[in-house]
Design a protein around this motif. Structure first.
Motif, PDB file in Angstrom:
ATOM      1  N   ALA A   1       0.826  -1.210   0.000  1.00 21.58           N
ATOM      2  CA  ALA A   1       0.000   0.000   0.000  1.00 21.58           C
ATOM      3  C   ALA A   1       0.859   1.258   0.000  1.00 21.58           C
ATOM      4  O   ALA A   1       0.547   2.245  -0.693  1.00 21.58           O
ATOM      5  N   LYS A   2       1.949   1.249   0.750  1.00 22.62           N
ATOM      6  CA  LYS A   2       2.832   2.410   0.768  1.00 22.62           C
ATOM      7  C   LYS A   2       3.496   2.628  -0.591  1.00 22.62           C
ATOM      8  O   LYS A   2       3.688   3.772  -1.030  1.00 22.62           O
ATOM      9  N   ALA A   3       3.836   1.517  -1.262  1.00 22.37           N
ATOM     10  CA  ALA A   3       4.449   1.639  -2.589  1.00 22.37           C
ATOM     11  C   ALA A   3       3.448   2.239  -3.577  1.00 22.37           C
ATOM     12  O   ALA A   3       3.807   3.134  -4.377  1.00 22.37           O
ATOM     13  N   ASP A   4       2.215   1.770  -3.529  1.00 26.51           N
ATOM     14  CA  ASP A   4       1.189   2.321  -4.418  1.00 26.51           C
ATOM     15  C   ASP A   4       0.945   3.801  -4.127  1.00 26.51           C
ATOM     16  O   ASP A   4       0.744   4.615  -5.054  1.00 26.51           O
ATOM     17  N   PHE A   5       0.963   4.153  -2.863  1.00 28.76           N
ATOM     18  CA  PHE A   5       0.750   5.551  -2.493  1.00 28.76           C
ATOM     19  C   PHE A   5       1.881   6.434  -3.013  1.00 28.76           C
ATOM     20  O   PHE A   5       1.656   7.546  -3.529  1.00 28.76           O
ATOM     21  N   ALA A   6       3.118   5.926  -2.908  1.00 28.25           N
ATOM     22  CA  ALA A   6       4.264   6.694  -3.407  1.00 28.25           C
ATOM     23  C   ALA A   6       4.164   6.885  -4.922  1.00 28.25           C
ATOM     24  O   ALA A   6       4.478   7.968  -5.457  1.00 28.25           O
ATOM     25  N   GLN A   7       3.714   5.843  -5.620  1.00 28.37           N
ATOM     26  CA  GLN A   7       3.552   5.964  -7.062  1.00 28.37           C
ATOM     27  C   GLN A   7       2.486   6.993  -7.427  1.00 28.37           C
ATOM     28  O   GLN A   7       2.673   7.797  -8.363  1.00 28.37           O
TER      29      GLN A   7
ATOM     30  N   LEU B   1      -5.998  13.332  -8.023  1.00 27.49           N
ATOM     31  CA  LEU B   1      -6.204  13.434  -6.567  1.00 27.49           C
ATOM     32  C   LEU B   1      -7.121  12.349  -6.018  1.00 27.49           C
ATOM     33  O   LEU B   1      -6.875  11.846  -4.911  1.00 27.49           O
ATOM     34  N   PRO B   2      -8.206  11.950  -6.701  1.00 31.27           N
ATOM     35  CA  PRO B   2      -9.013  10.833  -6.170  1.00 31.27           C
ATOM     36  C   PRO B   2      -8.194   9.557  -6.001  1.00 31.27           C
ATOM     37  O   PRO B   2      -8.334   8.849  -4.998  1.00 31.27           O
ATOM     38  N   GLN B   3      -7.345   9.247  -7.006  1.00 32.29           N
ATOM     39  CA  GLN B   3      -6.505   8.049  -6.887  1.00 32.29           C
ATOM     40  C   GLN B   3      -5.501   8.194  -5.744  1.00 32.29           C
ATOM     41  O   GLN B   3      -5.183   7.216  -5.051  1.00 32.29           O
ATOM     42  N   LEU B   4      -5.010   9.427  -5.546  1.00 30.36           N
ATOM     43  CA  LEU B   4      -4.060   9.673  -4.461  1.00 30.36           C
ATOM     44  C   LEU B   4      -4.718   9.468  -3.103  1.00 30.36           C
ATOM     45  O   LEU B   4      -4.134   8.848  -2.201  1.00 30.36           O
TER      46      LEU B   4
END
Length: 335
Positions: free
Chosen positions: A49-55, A83-86
């Motif tokens: 999840a953190k990796a996806d968030f960083a991407q 921003l929604p995806q973020l």
């Protein structure tokens, strides 16, 4: 009770019936393998999840740069900046963190720890048993202090000043063994409050007595004083109010339940007098009667016929004959 389910793999000797234990001591262990697996899985989900968030953060920054490179002057909307995806990626990170915390708690809960220093009353599980959350493991009680419910009869209430709550001054109380009348063992305690209502059957008020360190254990675990055990019947003695200007009359001197014979010390004449006791026990009656002359004599002899005004003779006391006794005015303390 257990907060997680699993197979019981270890039980401490401190969880045997009657055993003492300390606060924070591990009393029982549940198989941890499943909880360790959940913890590893939660860590992996959090890393993903953190990796996806960083991407998504990088994509959002790149989207703004692309917008500016194209020469647009107005502010881009949320979809352009992703921003929604973020926000979704950030929420997934928070959920993964919560899942890891829950996995850590479950792993910690696999070791059942004592919530306080106390003693085991009964144990309900054994090694090899599979338990579920909320399964009862044992019944334990704290040993820092015990509380005893003391029934106070309605007739005794006017002579006691009892605290209504722990915010009011406590009242000393002495507890004695009610099973063995010959026992000299006693326990010192304090009345710390009373229950909010009378007992519906007996109409008695229950006072709450607290005894600190009922097992009197030293640092080595040795008992220095006979313990006050759970379920021990006790008799309590509470200091009452002081009754001023009262007469203490022996029960043997009372005739027809409420009548005594008074004697004028000068005229030596006998007079019957009705009394109303404000307090009594098996031996004495306490009377607050201003009509009784101070210094009058009280007849304790059984008189078959004694009309008012009869002349009497004071006979010296012997083993067979009780003499008249002088009634003093004094203060009596009821218990």
């Amino acid at each position: 009770t257990a907060q997680v389910g699993g197979k019981v793999v270890e039980i401490s000797d401190s969880l045997l019936d009657g055993s003492f234990f300390e606060e924070g001591e591990i009393l029982l262990r549940i198989d941890e393998e499943d909880f360790v697996g959940e913890q590893i899985s939660a860590k992996a989900n959090l890393a993903r999840a953190k990796a996806d968030f960083a991407q998504e953060q990088a994509k959002s920054k790149q989207a703004r740069l692309n917008w500016e490179d194209l020469g647009y002057k107005e502010e881009p909307n949320e979809l352009v900046l992703r921003l929604p995806q973020l926000r979704e990626a950030e929420a997934v990170v928070e959920a993964a963190e919560a899942a890891l915390e829950r996995a850590n708690r479950n792993l910690e809960r696999a070791s059942i720890k004592a919530p306080f220093a106390g003693r085991v009353l009964t144990r309900q599980v054994s090694v090899g048993q599979t338990i579920t959350p909320s399964t009862g493991l044992a019944t334990v009680f704290e040993t820092d202090f015990v509380e005893v419910r003391l029934p106070v009869p309605a007739r005794e209430m006017p002579f006691l000043t009892l605290p209504e709550s722990v915010t009011q001054p406590s009242v000393p109380v002495e507890l004695r063994d009610a099973l063995n009348s010959d026992s000299i063992v006693s326990w010192k305690g304090e009345i710390v409050g009373t229950e909010g209502a009378l007992d519906p059957d007996s109409r008695e008020l229950f006072a709450i007595a607290r005894v600190t360190d009922p097992y009197s254990r030293d640092s080595a675990g040795r008992t220095l004083h006979p313990p006050l055990r759970i379920g021990q019947p006790v008799a309590a003695e509470i200091e009452g109010r002081i009754l001023s200007q009262v007469f203490v009359i022996p029960r043997d001197a009372v005739r027809e339940l409420r009548q005594i014979h008074l004697i004028d010390p000068k005229e030596l004449t006998l007079t019957r007098h009705e009394i109303e006791a404000v307090w009594s026990n098996e031996e004495f009656l306490i009377v607050a009667d201003k009509t009784i002359p101070n210094g009058a004599l009280l007849s304790v002899t059984r008189l078959v016929y004694a009309p008012d005004g009869s002349k009497v003779e004071i006979i010296p006391s012997t083993e067979e004959t009780l003499s008249e006794v002088k009634l003093p005015t004094l203060d009596a303390r009821g218990t």
